[in-house]
Design a protein around this motif. Structure first.
Motif, mmCIF file in Angstrom:
data_model
loop_
_atom_site.group_PDB
_atom_site.id
_atom_site.type_symbol
_atom_site.label_atom_id
_atom_site.label_comp_id
_atom_site.label_asym_id
_atom_site.label_seq_id
_atom_site.Cartn_x
_atom_site.Cartn_y
_atom_site.Cartn_z
ATOM 1 N N ALA A 17 0.833 -1.209 0.000
ATOM 2 C CA ALA A 17 0.000 0.000 0.000
ATOM 3 C C ALA A 17 0.867 1.259 0.000
ATOM 4 O O ALA A 17 0.611 2.202 -0.754
ATOM 5 N N VAL A 18 1.932 1.257 0.829
ATOM 6 C CA VAL A 18 2.821 2.423 0.896
ATOM 7 C C VAL A 18 3.473 2.687 -0.464
ATOM 8 O O VAL A 18 3.480 3.810 -0.978
ATOM 9 N N GLU A 19 3.987 1.609 -1.068
ATOM 10 C CA GLU A 19 4.656 1.766 -2.366
ATOM 11 C C GLU A 19 3.654 2.168 -3.449
ATOM 12 O O GLU A 19 3.975 2.942 -4.349
ATOM 13 N N MET A 20 2.432 1.634 -3.333
ATOM 14 C CA MET A 20 1.391 1.976 -4.312
ATOM 15 C C MET A 20 1.026 3.463 -4.252
ATOM 16 O O MET A 20 0.768 4.088 -5.276
ATOM 17 N N VAL A 21 0.995 4.011 -3.040
ATOM 18 C CA VAL A 21 0.672 5.442 -2.891
ATOM 19 C C VAL A 21 1.731 6.276 -3.623
ATOM 20 O O VAL A 21 1.407 7.218 -4.358
ATOM 21 N N GLU A 22 3.013 5.863 -3.439
ATOM 22 C CA GLU A 22 4.095 6.600 -4.102
ATOM 23 C C GLU A 22 3.988 6.483 -5.631
ATOM 24 O O GLU A 22 4.155 7.459 -6.352
ATOM 25 N N VAL A 169 -2.866 -3.395 -4.111
ATOM 26 C CA VAL A 169 -2.889 -2.700 -5.412
ATOM 27 C C VAL A 169 -4.325 -2.304 -5.754
ATOM 28 O O VAL A 169 -4.601 -1.166 -6.151
ATOM 29 N N VAL A 170 -5.262 -3.243 -5.545
ATOM 30 C CA VAL A 170 -6.672 -2.972 -5.875
ATOM 31 C C VAL A 170 -7.239 -1.885 -4.958
ATOM 32 O O VAL A 170 -7.871 -0.923 -5.422
ATOM 33 N N VAL A 171 -6.991 -2.014 -3.639
ATOM 34 C CA VAL A 171 -7.562 -1.060 -2.668
ATOM 35 C C VAL A 171 -6.995 0.349 -2.899
ATOM 36 O O VAL A 171 -7.751 1.320 -3.047
ATOM 37 N N VAL A 172 -5.660 0.454 -2.955
ATOM 38 C CA VAL A 172 -5.068 1.781 -3.138
ATOM 39 C C VAL A 172 -5.408 2.347 -4.514
ATOM 40 O O VAL A 172 -5.697 3.537 -4.655
ATOM 41 N N GLY A 173 -5.411 1.465 -5.532
ATOM 42 C CA GLY A 173 -5.786 1.911 -6.884
ATOM 43 C C GLY A 173 -7.208 2.443 -6.898
ATOM 44 O O GLY A 173 -7.494 3.480 -7.500
ATOM 45 N N GLY A 174 -8.119 1.739 -6.211
ATOM 46 C CA GLY A 174 -9.518 2.164 -6.141
ATOM 47 C C GLY A 174 -9.664 3.504 -5.430
ATOM 48 O O GLY A 174 -10.356 4.403 -5.920
ATOM 49 N N ILE A 175 -8.991 3.617 -4.286
ATOM 50 C CA ILE A 175 -9.057 4.880 -3.534
ATOM 51 C C ILE A 175 -8.450 6.005 -4.373
ATOM 52 O O ILE A 175 -8.993 7.106 -4.453
ATOM 53 N N GLY A 176 -7.322 5.672 -5.029
ATOM 54 C CA GLY A 176 -6.642 6.675 -5.858
ATOM 55 C C GLY A 176 -7.526 7.168 -6.992
ATOM 56 O O GLY A 176 -7.519 8.352 -7.335
ATOM 57 N N ALA A 177 -8.315 6.245 -7.554
ATOM 58 C CA ALA A 177 -9.199 6.638 -8.659
ATOM 59 C C ALA A 177 -10.245 7.641 -8.183
ATOM 60 O O ALA A 177 -10.686 8.507 -8.931
ATOM 61 N N VAL A 178 -10.625 7.515 -6.894
ATOM 62 C CA VAL A 178 -11.651 8.409 -6.354
ATOM 63 C C VAL A 178 -11.045 9.754 -5.928
ATOM 64 O O VAL A 178 -11.533 10.823 -6.308
ATOM 65 N N VAL A 179 -9.963 9.670 -5.135
ATOM 66 C CA VAL A 179 -9.413 10.924 -4.602
ATOM 67 C C VAL A 179 -8.386 11.560 -5.538
ATOM 68 O O VAL A 179 -8.102 12.753 -5.420
ATOM 69 N N ALA A 180 -7.830 10.758 -6.452
ATOM 70 C CA ALA A 180 -6.871 11.202 -7.476
ATOM 71 C C ALA A 180 -5.755 12.097 -6.963
ATOM 72 O O ALA A 180 -4.624 11.675 -6.873
ATOM 73 N N ARG A 181 -6.065 13.346 -6.612
ATOM 74 C CA ARG A 181 -4.969 14.258 -6.304
ATOM 75 C C ARG A 181 -4.852 14.583 -4.816
ATOM 76 O O ARG A 181 -4.210 15.537 -4.433
ATOM 77 N N GLN A 182 -5.522 13.776 -3.950
ATOM 78 C CA GLN A 182 -5.442 14.078 -2.516
ATOM 79 C C GLN A 182 -4.676 13.004 -1.759
ATOM 80 O O GLN A 182 -5.060 12.607 -0.663
ATOM 81 N N LEU A 183 -3.584 12.527 -2.362
ATOM 82 C CA LEU A 183 -2.833 11.444 -1.736
ATOM 83 C C LEU A 183 -2.061 11.891 -0.502
ATOM 84 O O LEU A 183 -1.612 11.071 0.288
#
Lengths: 253, 79
Positions: A17-22, A169-183
């Motif tokens: 998850a940490v690496e996925m956020v980066e 990968v799925v969880v962070v990818g999903g969250i990323g798709a929603v928040v996109a620029r608020q990591l």
């Protein structure tokens, strides 16, 4: 499921998850600046290459290297790797090192990519977007691959490690798709501390077992080590914070 | 011949890149952690060899904590 399997799954999930956020920060910057098609193609190719690495190296490690030797070497590697993560997290939590700022990284990537020139025609592949997204995901993912291979093969549970990484990968990818620029809102340092604690605990346990230590309670030692190292880390952060405050006060006086 | 030289050069470059990756990964800017890990392993080997397995159960985590404290203090000075 044994306590070791639970800690293994949690450790791999959090590390991934940490690496996925980066990686996601870089991909989002590429997508927003250069368009999503080539960025997502870069991500897809990187994920395939990483999956091939795990599929090729994992079974070879499990089947051809004796378990005792595997545990010593991998335990030692995890010990160093985990201590590096933990040290960084301690210095960030105590204010001696700047926190990882996803917003700043995003802004820097956007300005670099904007300076690269205009996007190519609609149907052509944007090589810059593809390459930057591929490199971002591949390089961040390589650390995840090493964690999956080392933790999974030593515990003889490569499948569980791979599933935990895939879930992240799925969880962070999903969250990323929603928040996109608020990591920047992700508590990355807390995650990094948790992963560091688990890697160091696994590293101590396996290298010790490989060298001939019989841990009391066997696998149950792992959560005990996590707690012990957690307490030490908390005390260390508190001590460093106090020392930093005292130094700042002394320089003001 | 030039093809063989090219292959050899590619192999050499790949080996150098592989070595550099692991060097950066394991040593990087915290060589004390790598050396410290070798010390921890060495002490545990010694204790097990001397028949003090029970002592190793306490000594190994204590050394790891000492390593974290020492490296963090070193990092604080460099910050």
């Amino acid at each position: 499921m044994s306590s070791a399997s639970i800690v293994l799954a949690v450790a791999v999930f959090l590390a991934s998850a940490v690496e996925m956020v980066e990686a996601l920060t870089i991909v989002a910057a590429v997508g927003v600046t250069r368009g999503w098609r080539s960025a997502l193609e870069g991500v897809g190719v990187a994920i395939v290459v990483l999956a091939v690495l795990v599929a090729a190296l994992g079974p070879a490690l499990v089947h051809f290297v004796p378990l005792g030797a595997l545990r010593i070497v991998i335990g030692a590697v995890l010990l160093v790797f985990g201590l590096q993560w933990l040290r960084k997290a301690v210095l960030r939590a105590s204010g001696y090192k700047a926190k990882h700022d996803e917003d700043a990284i995003f802004a820097k990537q956007v300005s670099l990519l904007s300076a690269e020139g205009p996007e190519p025609q609609r149907r052509a592949r944007d090589t810059t977007a593809f390459t930057v997204a591929f490199k971002g995901v591949f390089l961040e993912g390589l650390e995840v691959v090493i964690i999956v291979l080392t933790l999974g093969s030593t515990a003889h549970n490569l499948g569980l490690a791979a599933v935990a990484a895939g879930a992240a990968v799925v969880v962070v990818g999903g969250i990323g798709a929603v928040v996109a620029r608020q990591l920047a809102g992700v508590p990355e340092n807390a995650l990094k501390t948790a992963v560091g604690l688990m890697l160091v605990s696994f590293g101590t346990f396996w290298s010790g077992e490989g060298l001939g230590i019989h841990w009391p309670g066997s696998d149950l030692t792992i959560p005990v080590l996590v707690g012990l190292y957690g307490l030490a880390t908390w005390l260390l952060v508190a001590g460093l914070r106090r020392s930093r405050t005292r130094t700042a006060e002394a320089s003001l006086a | 011949m030039p093809e063989q030289a090219g292959d050899a050069s590619l192999v050499r470059r790949s080996l150098v890149a592989f070595g550099r990756f692991w060097w950066d990964f394991l040593v990087g800017d915290t060589p004390e952690l790598f050396v410290g890990m070798l010390v921890v392993v060495g002490v545990v080997v010694l204790l097990v060899h001397l028949g003090a397995r029970d002592a190793a159960i306490g000594v190994a985590p204590a050394l790891v904590i000492a390593l974290l404290v020492g490296s963090s203090l070193r990092g604080r000075q460099g910050a």
